[in-house]
Design a protein around this motif. Structure first.
Motif, PDB file in Angstrom:
ATOM      1  N   LEU A   1       0.840  -1.274   0.013  1.00 55.27           N
ATOM      2  CA  LEU A   1      -0.042  -0.075   0.077  1.00 55.27           C
ATOM      3  C   LEU A   1       0.918   1.276   0.012  1.00 55.27           C
ATOM      4  CD1 LEU A   1      -2.762  -1.197   2.602  1.00 55.27           C
ATOM      5  CD2 LEU A   1      -2.937  -0.977   0.173  1.00 55.27           C
ATOM      6  N   LYS A   2       2.049   1.201   0.574  1.00 53.45           N
ATOM      7  CA  LYS A   2       3.033   2.169   0.946  1.00 53.45           C
ATOM      8  C   LYS A   2       3.417   2.515  -0.720  1.00 53.45           C
ATOM      9  CE  LYS A   2       6.736   3.728   3.612  1.00 53.45           C
ATOM     10  NZ  LYS A   2       7.500   3.476   4.816  1.00 53.45           N
ATOM     11  N   ARG A   3       3.901   1.536  -1.327  1.00 56.01           N
ATOM     12  CA  ARG A   3       4.290   1.775  -2.829  1.00 56.01           C
ATOM     13  C   ARG A   3       3.517   1.782  -3.903  1.00 56.01           C
ATOM     14  NH1 ARG A   3       8.440   3.262  -0.317  1.00 56.01           N
ATOM     15  NH2 ARG A   3      10.264   2.057   0.207  1.00 56.01           N
ATOM     16  N   ASP A   4       2.186   1.452  -3.687  1.00 58.53           N
ATOM     17  CA  ASP A   4       1.171   1.350  -4.490  1.00 58.53           C
ATOM     18  C   ASP A   4       1.269   0.291  -5.510  1.00 58.53           C
ATOM     19  OD1 ASP A   4      -1.182   1.727  -5.725  1.00 58.53           O
ATOM     20  OD2 ASP A   4      -0.665   3.436  -6.931  1.00 58.53           O
ATOM     21  N   LYS A   5       1.607  -0.705  -4.976  1.00 61.96           N
ATOM     22  CA  LYS A   5       1.852  -1.890  -5.832  1.00 61.96           C
ATOM     23  C   LYS A   5       0.877  -3.095  -5.870  1.00 61.96           C
ATOM     24  CE  LYS A   5       5.574  -4.209  -7.559  1.00 61.96           C
ATOM     25  NZ  LYS A   5       6.949  -4.577  -7.592  1.00 61.96           N
ATOM     26  N   ASN A   6       0.504  -3.196  -7.099  1.00 61.55           N
ATOM     27  CA  ASN A   6      -0.439  -4.185  -7.152  1.00 61.55           C
ATOM     28  C   ASN A   6      -1.965  -3.915  -6.529  1.00 61.55           C
ATOM     29  OD1 ASN A   6       1.189  -5.772  -8.456  1.00 61.55           O
ATOM     30  ND2 ASN A   6       1.593  -7.352  -6.802  1.00 61.55           N
ATOM     31  N   VAL A   7      -1.996  -2.702  -6.123  1.00 66.63           N
ATOM     32  CA  VAL A   7      -3.418  -2.031  -5.545  1.00 66.63           C
ATOM     33  C   VAL A   7      -4.663  -2.146  -6.625  1.00 66.63           C
ATOM     34  CG1 VAL A   7      -4.463  -0.522  -4.069  1.00 66.63           C
ATOM     35  CG2 VAL A   7      -2.095  -1.113  -3.695  1.00 66.63           C
ATOM     36  N   GLU A   8      -4.211  -1.725  -7.681  1.00 66.12           N
ATOM     37  CA  GLU A   8      -5.076  -1.418  -8.868  1.00 66.12           C
ATOM     38  C   GLU A   8      -5.937  -2.759  -9.124  1.00 66.12           C
ATOM     39  OE1 GLU A   8      -5.802   1.932  -9.484  1.00 66.12           O
ATOM     40  OE2 GLU A   8      -7.513   1.155 -10.715  1.00 66.12           O
ATOM     41  N   SER A   9      -5.305  -3.882  -9.256  1.00 69.66           N
ATOM     42  CA  SER A   9      -5.856  -5.094  -9.481  1.00 69.66           C
ATOM     43  C   SER A   9      -6.897  -5.639  -8.632  1.00 69.66           C
ATOM     44  CB  SER A   9      -4.772  -6.230  -9.631  1.00 69.66           C
ATOM     45  OG  SER A   9      -4.227  -6.298  -8.434  1.00 69.66           O
ATOM     46  N   ILE A  10      -6.667  -5.207  -7.324  1.00 68.06           N
ATOM     47  CA  ILE A  10      -7.550  -5.765  -6.146  1.00 68.06           C
ATOM     48  C   ILE A  10      -9.041  -4.922  -6.316  1.00 68.06           C
ATOM     49  CG2 ILE A  10      -7.861  -5.707  -3.760  1.00 68.06           C
ATOM     50  CD1 ILE A  10      -4.764  -6.034  -3.760  1.00 68.06           C
ATOM     51  N   LYS A  11      -8.924  -3.668  -6.606  1.00 70.49           N
ATOM     52  CA  LYS A  11     -10.188  -2.909  -7.089  1.00 70.49           C
ATOM     53  C   LYS A  11     -11.293  -3.746  -7.641  1.00 70.49           C
ATOM     54  CE  LYS A  11      -8.329   1.757  -6.358  1.00 70.49           C
ATOM     55  NZ  LYS A  11      -8.123   2.854  -7.106  1.00 70.49           N
ATOM     56  N   ASP A  12     -10.630  -4.736  -8.741  1.00 68.86           N
ATOM     57  CA  ASP A  12     -11.669  -5.346  -9.604  1.00 68.86           C
ATOM     58  C   ASP A  12     -12.351  -6.141  -8.898  1.00 68.86           C
ATOM     59  OD1 ASP A  12     -11.638  -3.695 -11.899  1.00 68.86           O
ATOM     60  OD2 ASP A  12      -9.733  -4.889 -12.643  1.00 68.86           O
ATOM     61  N   LEU A  13     -11.591  -6.749  -7.793  1.00 69.67           N
ATOM     62  CA  LEU A  13     -12.063  -8.013  -6.985  1.00 69.67           C
ATOM     63  C   LEU A  13     -13.152  -7.448  -5.986  1.00 69.67           C
ATOM     64  CD1 LEU A  13      -8.821  -9.832  -5.993  1.00 69.67           C
ATOM     65  CD2 LEU A  13     -10.478 -10.348  -7.713  1.00 69.67           C
ATOM     66  N   LEU A  14     -13.182  -6.185  -5.772  1.00 66.10           N
ATOM     67  CA  LEU A  14     -14.177  -5.793  -4.757  1.00 66.10           C
ATOM     68  C   LEU A  14     -15.370  -5.187  -5.178  1.00 66.10           C
ATOM     69  CD1 LEU A  14     -11.527  -3.550  -2.969  1.00 66.10           C
ATOM     70  CD2 LEU A  14     -12.189  -5.813  -2.158  1.00 66.10           C
ATOM     71  N   LYS A  15     -15.432  -5.047  -6.642  1.00 67.16           N
ATOM     72  CA  LYS A  15     -16.464  -4.390  -7.306  1.00 67.16           C
ATOM     73  C   LYS A  15     -18.018  -4.900  -6.989  1.00 67.16           C
ATOM     74  CE  LYS A  15     -17.723  -4.745 -12.168  1.00 67.16           C
ATOM     75  NZ  LYS A  15     -16.913  -4.959 -13.746  1.00 67.16           N
ATOM     76  N   ASP A  16     -18.653  -4.415  -6.776  1.00 62.74           N
ATOM     77  CA  ASP A  16     -20.055  -4.807  -6.571  1.00 62.74           C
ATOM     78  C   ASP A  16     -20.289  -5.948  -5.393  1.00 62.74           C
ATOM     79  OD1 ASP A  16     -21.171  -3.259  -8.498  1.00 62.74           O
ATOM     80  OD2 ASP A  16     -20.980  -4.961 -10.121  1.00 62.74           O
ATOM     81  N   LYS A  17     -19.265  -5.919  -4.452  1.00 62.81           N
ATOM     82  CA  LYS A  17     -19.379  -7.112  -3.548  1.00 62.81           C
ATOM     83  C   LYS A  17     -19.317  -6.427  -2.112  1.00 62.81           C
ATOM     84  CE  LYS A  17     -17.921 -11.173  -5.712  1.00 62.81           C
ATOM     85  NZ  LYS A  17     -16.878 -11.200  -6.829  1.00 62.81           N
TER      86      LYS A  17
END
Ligand SMILES: Nc1nc2c(ncn2[C@@H]2O[C@H](COP(=O)(O)OP(=O)(O)OP(=O)(O)O)[C@@H](O)[C@H]2O)c(=O)[nH]1
Ligand SMILES: [Mg+2]
Ligand SMILES: [Zn+2]
Length: 313
Positions: free
Chosen positions: A160-176
């Motif tokens: 989270l500090k270096r913003d690594k791989n965070v974007e891909s997780i957003k898709d996993l959270l979508k609508d859930k």
């Protein structure tokens, strides 16, 4: 009126109604006594009916809890004989683990996963703070990722500090509706602050993990993910860090059914009440010996098994 519990502080709840208005809600005394086995009869995610209590103060009284689609319970950290409902009506659960500052043990991960299996909640494991990893930590992460992916869980290393791989997780959270869990200091609140730009949840001070294990978040709270062009939103629940995950309502015989790699071998065991420790006809134990079942997972299984009291009839 009807609404959803967004926050629980023990005696007061924040309940959001269909129009988006948030009410300060509490339970009636009598109603509260109904469920003495749980330290919190109402949990974040619950759908409730309520009626106006005090017009001036905008307080309401909860009159009914709707049936839950599911929930996750654990042992109350304070009163071991009681249960604590972590959250209700969730779609998935996201465990934030760390190899450093603090270190999450495999035993903790496995207990948590057993709870998710028990309550039929899909689980994802995030390893945060990969920016702190040295070579040997990267190797450990790679090994754990292999073990858990083989069993069927998604495992992602992030910073989270270096913003690594965070974007891909957003898709996993979508609508859930996603429940976030993990030890204190792993970055649960930081995660939500990163995912939802306008929220500013208090996090541990800049020095990072203090090593004292004090909790920064003290109550569970649900947040709404911002809708955008390709995401309709969804909700995410922040929780206070937990030290241990005490399983409740579990029987020794059923434990192996909550380890997917054992579950698929159960009918190959000679006895259908096999505990896979010393019984002959060991399909499960043989798989451990053959390296098909990870040895540390098996150790977790045995440890959990030993912690479950034998049923007294
Ligand atoms: N190095 C590093 N530090 C991080 C990372 N993510 C979060 N942190 C730091 O870890 C500390 C703890 O983060 P929090 O978000 O407060 O942790 P939490 O899981 O919410 O903790 P509780 O509320 O106590 O359960 C903060 O100082 C964060 O800045 C990361 O990817 N790398
Ligand atoms: Mg927090
Ligand atoms: Zn067996």
């Amino acid at each position: 009126m009807q609404g959803v519990v967004y926050k629980s502080t023990g005696s007061w709840y924040s309940v959001k109604d269909d129009s988006g208005k948030v009410w300060n809600a509490r339970m009636k005394g009598v109603f509260k006594l109904d469920d003495i086995t749980s330290t919190n009869p109402i949990a974040v995610g619950d759908v409730v009916d309520f009626e106006l209590e005090n017009e001036n103060e905008q307080t309401v009284t909860i009159t009914k809890i709707h049936d839950r689609r599911n929930h996750i319970n654990r042992q109350s950290p304070r009163i071991k004989s009681q249960q604590h409902i972590v959250a209700a009506n969730i779609d998935q659960s996201l465990l934030i683990a760390t190899l450093k500052e603090p270190r999450t043990s495999q035993g903790f991960i496995d207990r948590f996963l057993v709870a998710c299996e028990m309550y039929h909640v899909p689980a994802i494991i995030l390893f945060n703070k990969i920016d702190l990893y040295k070579d040997k930590d990267h190797q450990k992460f790679k090994q754990l990722k292999e073990v858990y992916e083989k069993v069927g869980y998604k495992v992602i290393g992030i910073s989270l500090k270096r913003d690594k791989n965070v974007e891909s997780i957003k898709d996993l959270l979508k609508d859930k509706i996603t429940l976030i869990s993990g030890h204190s200091g792993v970055g649960k609140s930081t995660f939500i602050n990163t995912i939802i730009p306008h929220v500013q949840i208090k996090t541990q001070d800049v020095s990072g993990w203090s090593g004292k294990g004090q909790h920064t978040t003290t109550f569970a709270e649900m947040y709404e993910l911002p809708p955008d062009s390709h995401r309709d939103g969804g909700k995410i629940i922040d929780t206070p860090g937990m030290k241990e995950f005490g399983l409740v309502d579990i029987e020794r015989q059923e434990l192996s059914g909550y380890f997917p790699e054992m579950r698929e071998r159960l009918n190959e065991c000679q006895f259908n009440n096999c505990l896979h420790i010393k019984e002959p006809g060991w399909a499960v134990k043989q798989a451990v010996i053959d390296g098909e079942i990870d040895e540390d997972r098996y150790v977790s299984y045995v440890n959990i098994l030993e912690s479950i009291p034998e049923k007294k009839w």
